[in-house]
Motif scaffolding. Structure first.
Motif, PDB file in Angstrom:
ATOM      1  N   PRO A 726       0.790  -1.232   0.000  1.00 51.36           N
ATOM      2  CA  PRO A 726       0.000   0.000   0.000  1.00 51.36           C
ATOM      3  C   PRO A 726       0.821   1.281   0.000  1.00 51.36           C
ATOM      4  CG  PRO A 726       0.107  -0.897   2.209  1.00 51.36           C
ATOM      5  CD  PRO A 726       0.857  -1.850   1.336  1.00 51.36           C
ATOM      6  N   VAL A 727       2.113   1.201   0.295  1.00 49.98           N
ATOM      7  CA  VAL A 727       2.933   2.403   0.421  1.00 49.98           C
ATOM      8  C   VAL A 727       3.123   3.037  -0.955  1.00 49.98           C
ATOM      9  CG1 VAL A 727       5.134   3.319   1.219  1.00 49.98           C
ATOM     10  CG2 VAL A 727       4.087   1.373   2.395  1.00 49.98           C
ATOM     11  N   GLU A 728       2.897   4.325  -1.050  1.00 49.60           N
ATOM     12  CA  GLU A 728       2.879   5.007  -2.339  1.00 49.60           C
ATOM     13  C   GLU A 728       4.143   4.810  -3.166  1.00 49.60           C
ATOM     14  OE1 GLU A 728       1.623   6.772  -5.584  1.00 49.60           O
ATOM     15  OE2 GLU A 728       0.378   6.274  -3.847  1.00 49.60           O
ATOM     16  N   PRO A 729       5.353   4.929  -2.602  1.00 52.03           N
ATOM     17  CA  PRO A 729       6.526   4.710  -3.465  1.00 52.03           C
ATOM     18  C   PRO A 729       6.573   3.328  -4.086  1.00 52.03           C
ATOM     19  CG  PRO A 729       7.157   5.768  -1.412  1.00 52.03           C
ATOM     20  CD  PRO A 729       5.738   5.348  -1.243  1.00 52.03           C
ATOM     21  N   LEU A 730       5.903   2.351  -3.451  1.00 54.00           N
ATOM     22  CA  LEU A 730       5.898   0.984  -3.964  1.00 54.00           C
ATOM     23  C   LEU A 730       4.528   0.584  -4.516  1.00 54.00           C
ATOM     24  CD1 LEU A 730       7.958  -0.793  -1.162  1.00 54.00           C
ATOM     25  CD2 LEU A 730       8.771   0.048  -3.378  1.00 54.00           C
ATOM     26  N   HIS A 731       3.677   1.573  -4.759  1.00 48.11           N
ATOM     27  CA  HIS A 731       2.349   1.282  -5.282  1.00 48.11           C
ATOM     28  C   HIS A 731       2.466   0.560  -6.629  1.00 48.11           C
ATOM     29  CE1 HIS A 731      -1.967   1.717  -5.631  1.00 48.11           C
ATOM     30  NE2 HIS A 731      -1.819   2.139  -6.866  1.00 48.11           N
ATOM     31  N   GLY A 732       1.733  -0.552  -6.778  1.00 52.66           N
ATOM     32  CA  GLY A 732       1.828  -1.369  -7.983  1.00 52.66           C
ATOM     33  C   GLY A 732       2.646  -2.626  -7.791  1.00 52.66           C
ATOM     34  N   LEU A 733       3.293  -2.742  -6.607  1.00 53.41           N
ATOM     35  CA  LEU A 733       4.097  -3.924  -6.314  1.00 53.41           C
ATOM     36  C   LEU A 733       3.261  -4.935  -5.539  1.00 53.41           C
ATOM     37  CD1 LEU A 733       6.949  -5.193  -6.441  1.00 53.41           C
ATOM     38  CD2 LEU A 733       7.408  -4.128  -4.221  1.00 53.41           C
ATOM     39  N   SER A 734       3.278  -6.192  -5.990  1.00 48.43           N
ATOM     40  CA  SER A 734       2.514  -7.258  -5.348  1.00 48.43           C
ATOM     41  C   SER A 734       3.398  -8.479  -5.158  1.00 48.43           C
ATOM     42  CB  SER A 734       1.291  -7.647  -6.195  1.00 48.43           C
ATOM     43  OG  SER A 734       0.423  -6.556  -6.387  1.00 48.43           O
ATOM     44  N   PHE A 735       3.140  -9.179  -4.051  1.00 51.21           N
ATOM     45  CA  PHE A 735       3.823 -10.442  -3.768  1.00 51.21           C
ATOM     46  C   PHE A 735       2.771 -11.530  -3.548  1.00 51.21           C
ATOM     47  CE2 PHE A 735       6.653  -7.103  -2.214  1.00 51.21           C
ATOM     48  CZ  PHE A 735       7.858  -7.455  -2.798  1.00 51.21           C
ATOM     49  N   GLY A 736       3.097 -12.732  -3.957  1.00 52.03           N
ATOM     50  CA  GLY A 736       2.187 -13.852  -3.731  1.00 52.03           C
ATOM     51  C   GLY A 736       2.971 -15.108  -3.399  1.00 52.03           C
ATOM     52  N   ALA A 737       2.370 -15.980  -2.618  1.00 49.92           N
ATOM     53  CA  ALA A 737       3.012 -17.251  -2.277  1.00 49.92           C
ATOM     54  C   ALA A 737       1.947 -18.237  -1.849  1.00 49.92           C
ATOM     55  CB  ALA A 737       4.044 -17.075  -1.163  1.00 49.92           C
ATOM     56  N   GLY A 738       2.247 -19.525  -2.022  1.00 52.55           N
ATOM     57  CA  GLY A 738       1.283 -20.538  -1.630  1.00 52.55           C
ATOM     58  C   GLY A 738       1.918 -21.910  -1.526  1.00 52.55           C
ATOM     59  N   VAL A 739       1.213 -22.791  -0.834  1.00 57.80           N
ATOM     60  CA  VAL A 739       1.654 -24.183  -0.709  1.00 57.80           C
ATOM     61  C   VAL A 739       0.453 -25.079  -0.993  1.00 57.80           C
ATOM     62  CG1 VAL A 739       1.231 -24.169   1.790  1.00 57.80           C
ATOM     63  CG2 VAL A 739       2.726 -25.903   0.787  1.00 57.80           C
ATOM     64  N   PHE A 740       0.699 -26.154  -1.760  1.00 59.54           N
ATOM     65  CA  PHE A 740      -0.343 -27.095  -2.168  1.00 59.54           C
ATOM     66  C   PHE A 740       0.090 -28.485  -1.697  1.00 59.54           C
ATOM     67  CE2 PHE A 740      -0.015 -23.521  -4.992  1.00 59.54           C
ATOM     68  CZ  PHE A 740      -1.329 -23.073  -5.113  1.00 59.54           C
ATOM     69  N   VAL A 741      -0.721 -29.094  -0.842  1.00 54.29           N
ATOM     70  CA  VAL A 741      -0.314 -30.307  -0.124  1.00 54.29           C
ATOM     71  C   VAL A 741      -1.270 -31.450  -0.439  1.00 54.29           C
ATOM     72  CG1 VAL A 741       0.144 -31.300   2.150  1.00 54.29           C
ATOM     73  CG2 VAL A 741       0.654 -28.886   1.714  1.00 54.29           C
ATOM     74  N   GLN A 742      -0.700 -32.668  -0.616  1.00 54.74           N
ATOM     75  CA  GLN A 742      -1.497 -33.874  -0.779  1.00 54.74           C
ATOM     76  C   GLN A 742      -0.954 -34.984   0.106  1.00 54.74           C
ATOM     77  OE1 GLN A 742      -1.536 -34.977  -4.946  1.00 54.74           O
ATOM     78  NE2 GLN A 742      -3.511 -34.000  -5.256  1.00 54.74           N
ATOM     79  N   ASP A 743      -1.856 -35.704   0.735  1.00 53.47           N
ATOM     80  CA  ASP A 743      -1.503 -36.877   1.516  1.00 53.47           C
ATOM     81  C   ASP A 743      -1.140 -38.024   0.564  1.00 53.47           C
ATOM     82  OD1 ASP A 743      -1.159 -38.534   3.665  1.00 53.47           O
ATOM     83  OD2 ASP A 743      -3.296 -38.733   4.136  1.00 53.47           O
TER      84      ASP A 743
END
Length: 817
Positions: A726-743
């Protein structure tokens, strides 16, 4: 209920202000062919005073809706507007320092529109011709936040939240009052994860895991423990043999779970995957996306839409994809061209005609993966290919669809739809069928089918709303026809064996051998369906109905070099089935944010398309389901959840024979469990998808009684999050991460080997700098960051185990205007 609302929220944080958009879908008292009606709730911190700041504004002359959207971007302000008021209107150019209120008045000047205060802290654009004023002076507004028309499927919409879906009921109903579990994977998720095929999308849905995909050639999934049978849907039309779909023209993916899919005919009881296509839009939009990735991946995507004529009654959309992709698997590759033009003709305010066409040309290689050794997959290099490098698949698909919709009045609508699907494929494959575990020598067979398939589908349905003694009814009634006609001329012979540890590939050209195996197959049905959703006291919703099908499957086989397709057709063995499949559901919504639901359904599965080695069509599969659960809509509708418990049985379960078109019956199976799906926006800038599934799937009858169903993990889940800085100097920057698990999960019906548990970690970073009047996006995705050894599905035997991707990276440059 006087309104049927779809609420769509997204939030991002500026330096000191917040944006909140609330978008509602078509309303009950308006014409059904009107565009979406939008209400945007105006707010500031603690509903305090709105900003009086002057800001630099530079907006070129353009359609008014786009100008309002541009103003929202430049000033961080919001106002509500009915989309039909701005359709076809142009705005003047605007440049200089203005307060937001001054800017909106300038844009509306001369357009027959005015902005008025409708409630404390709420402002709406209205038609000036419909309002009177005691003064001729211009209306003065305090600073307001402004947003233009934003369709939930509009390009660049960052929200993970979807509150409506059409797949479960063949009509656009809020999920909170739908008595079924249906999950929506919107365009924002597809873009964030840089999805290329269906598997990349449905990994975000609980209870869905990959079936056998022939190394990506086809798309099959396990939903609630049962395979989808290589059949997927696009806009409700059935696509036989779920080939490697392109997502280039897909707006969202809807997954409907359980036997509630009986509205669509003969579908496996676990559920269905429905791809909803991008539709032509009145406002022009052009986008180009270029991807570069590991193993030589090169993908070009183009998207263009807009009005063809000045009146806006003719709209178009064109989607294009070129994909050239090598593989971590030896000799693996994909070369695909995909083109999808579509046109919308608004014949009259109440009548619309849509025509869609798709063409796909695909060259790839089928890959049966590796084999089992002992009680687990063999410890071979992930790149090890056990087929033949000369086996290359070439496929062409043509599809045309047409839809005519007419609204008789505000409450009644009729729709007629037709689809024609044609597929040509040459599909050579060398597959293993018997492994000497001591020596590592795998006996193999060679099969090449030259197949042609034509499929026709037509539906006519009527939807309506009416009241009887204060009880509201939403009814659906219709008829559907589906017919698939195909012939296969093939070669089926023994091939040279291969050592799985020290492979040496054959130079023998088996394609030149004469054809010796012929198949003629017809699969068609007529079905009539009816559904009525009754609303009592605005809180209780009862759904009842069902479907009656008359189905025919005819299979003819002919063996020998002296035979032909005509001989196969003469030897046809025909089976007829007729069955009524009831459907009942209930939803109780005591609070706006909470609803409880349940359903009972029976379904006629599509398994009588399967046949045994003697050409005898197997008995049809029958599904029966009990389901109950609850749904929530939290944080003012920004975060939605669905929790379900189900008990599902399936009789006459069939399993295909590897490398052959035959199947065998294994009896009756049961799947029961709990599923949790959460998606939407948690805080300003933080979007989340969370899933969990407990699936207890077991064979109840037959030779494998008591065994677990293959390819089905008992526990599975995922977490994916995206954070917009949300910070204006970094507006437009996005990060994403995830984990997908199976038994861990069994690999075959006899449970002779187990595929180990696995986890995949993905990540994303994206930057969207402001560039002139266009949107530029630079993105990098990483898949399987830990470089874990992953396994896909099996074909239900020890000789076909798909291998999951290793660590991979994909970068993209996206430019839209």
């Amino acid at each position: 209920m006087s309104w049927l609302l779809e609420r769509f929220f997204y939030s991002v944080t500026g330096t000191s202000m917040h944006i909140k958009n609330i978008i509602t879908t078509r309303y009950r008292t308006g014409w059904l062919c009107h565009l979406l009606l939008l209400f945007c709730i105006l707010s500031t911190n603690a509903f305090g005073q709105l900003s009086q700041q002057h800001v630099d504004i530079d907006i070129e002359a353009q359609p008014l809706g786009q100008a309002i959207t541009e103003l929202a971007t430049q000033t961080d302000v919001l106002i509500g507007v009915d989309a039909s008021l701005v359709a076809g209107k142009q705005s003047p150019a605007l440049s200089g320092r203005y307060t937001p209120a001054q800017a909106i008045l300038q844009l509306l000047n001369g357009g027959g529109l005015m902005a008025v205060e409708t409630a404390p802290g709420r402002y709406t654009v209205k038609s000036a011709n419909r309002e009177t004023s005691s003064s001729n002076e211009p209306i003065k507004l305090p600073e307001v936040k402004v947003t233009g028309f934003v369709d939930p499927e509009a390009p660049g919409n960052p929200s993970y939240t979807r509150t409506n879906a059409s797949t479960a009921t063949r009509s656009d109903l809020p999920l909170m009052i739908t008595p079924a579990s249906v999950q929506v994977v919107p365009q924002a998720v597809l873009e964030d994860q840089q999805a290329i095929q269906i598997e990349d999308a449905v990994k975000n849905v609980s209870g869905v895991s990959p079936g056998f995909s022939f190394g990506g050639m086809s798309q099959s999934f396990m939903v609630r423990g049962f395979e989808t049978g290589f059949a997927s849907f696009r806009d409700g039309f059935r696509f036989p043999l779920a080939t490697k779909f392109s997502l280039a023209n897909i707006a969202r993916v809807e997954v409907l779970k359980g036997a509630t899919t009986n509205l669509y005919g003969r579908i496996e009881p676990g559920g269905m995957v429905n791809l909803v296509t991008k539709r032509p839009q009145a406002e022009r939009y052009y986008a180009l996306n270029q991807q570069f990735g590991s193993y030589g991946q090169f993908q070009t995507l183009a998207d263009a839409t807009g009005a063809i004529n000045e009146s806006g009654t003719l709209l178009y959309r064109l989607n294009f994809e070129y994909l050239n992709q090598n593989s971590f698997r030896d000799f693996g590759f994909t070369d695909r061209i995909f083109v999808a033009p579509s046109v919308t003709w608004k014949i009259a305010p109440s009548t619309q005609f849509d025509v869609d066409f798709t063409y796909k040309d695909l060259e790839t290689r089928e890959d049966f993966g590796i084999v089992a050794l002992g009680n687990r997959p063999a410890k071979l290099p992930r790149s090890r290919f056990l087929g033949e490098p000369a086996d290359k698949t070439h496929e062409n698909i043509y599809n045309t669809a047409a839809t005519l919709t007419h609204a008789f009045n505000d409450d009644w609508r009729a729709r007629a739809r037709f689809s024609y699907f044609h597929r040509n494929v040459r599909d050579p494959q060398t597959t293993g069928f018997d492994l000497d575990e001591m020596t590592g020598v795998l006996q193999r067979g060679y099969y090449r089918g030259d197949a042609s398939t034509d499929a026709y589908q037509g539906t006519v349905d009527v939807t309506g709303r009416f009241n009887t003694v204060g009880i509201e009814h939403n009814v659906l009634a219709g008829w559907e026809y589906y017919g698939s006609f195909g012939g296969v001329q093939s070669i089926s012979v023994d091939a040279s064996p291969i050592n799985i540890f020290r492979p040496q590939y054959s130079r023998q050209n088996l394609e030149l051998l004469p054809r010796n195996f012929f198949i003629d197959q017809t699969n068609e049905w007529n079905g009539v369906f009816f559904q009525d959703q009754i609303t009592l006291f605005d809180k209780l919703h009862l759904m009842g109905g069902g479907r009656y099908d008359w189905a025919t499957n005819a299979v003819g086989l002919a063996f020998g070099e002296d035979q032909s397709l005509a001989d196969a057709k003469a030897a046809v063995n025909k089976v007829n089935n007729a069955r009524f499949s009831p459907r009942a559901g209930i939803v109780y919504q005591p609070l706006e944010w909470l609803s409880f639901y349940g359903n009972y359904v029976q379904s006629l599965g599509s398994a009588n398309t399967a046949f045994d080695i003697n050409g005898n069509v197997l008995k049809p599969q029958i599904g029966e389901q009990f389901e109950g659960g609850f749904k929530t809509s939290l944080f003012d509708g920004r975060l939605n959840s669905n929790v379900a418990y189900y008990h599902l049985t399936r009789k006459n379960l069939a399993v295909s024979v590897p490398g052959q078109p035959f199947s065998v019956a294994v009896g009756e199976a049961r799947s029961q469990g709990v599923e949790v799906d959460v998606s939407g926006q948690v805080t300003d800038g933080l979007s989340l998808i969370l899933t969990y599934a407990y699936t207890d799937a077991e064979v109840l009858e037959g030779d494998n009684k008591g065994n677990r169903l293959w390819n089905v993990p008992k526990h599975s889940g995922s977490v994916w999050a995206r954070y917009d800085v949300p910070v204006e100097p970094l507006h437009g920057l996005s990060f994403g991460a995830g984990v997908f698990v199976q038994d861990k999960r069994p690999g075959d019906p006899a449970n002779t080997f187990i595929m180990p548990s696995q986890a995949r970690v993905d990540a994303m970073v994206r930057y969207r700098p402001k560039l002139m009047k266009s949107r530029l996006s630079l993105q990098l995705n990483a898949y399987n960051l830990a470089d874990s050894t992953l396994f896909g599905g099996t074909l239900g035997d020890r000789n076909s185990i798909n291998i999951g991707i290793p660590r991979m990276f994909v970068g993209s440059i996206h430019y839209a205007m």
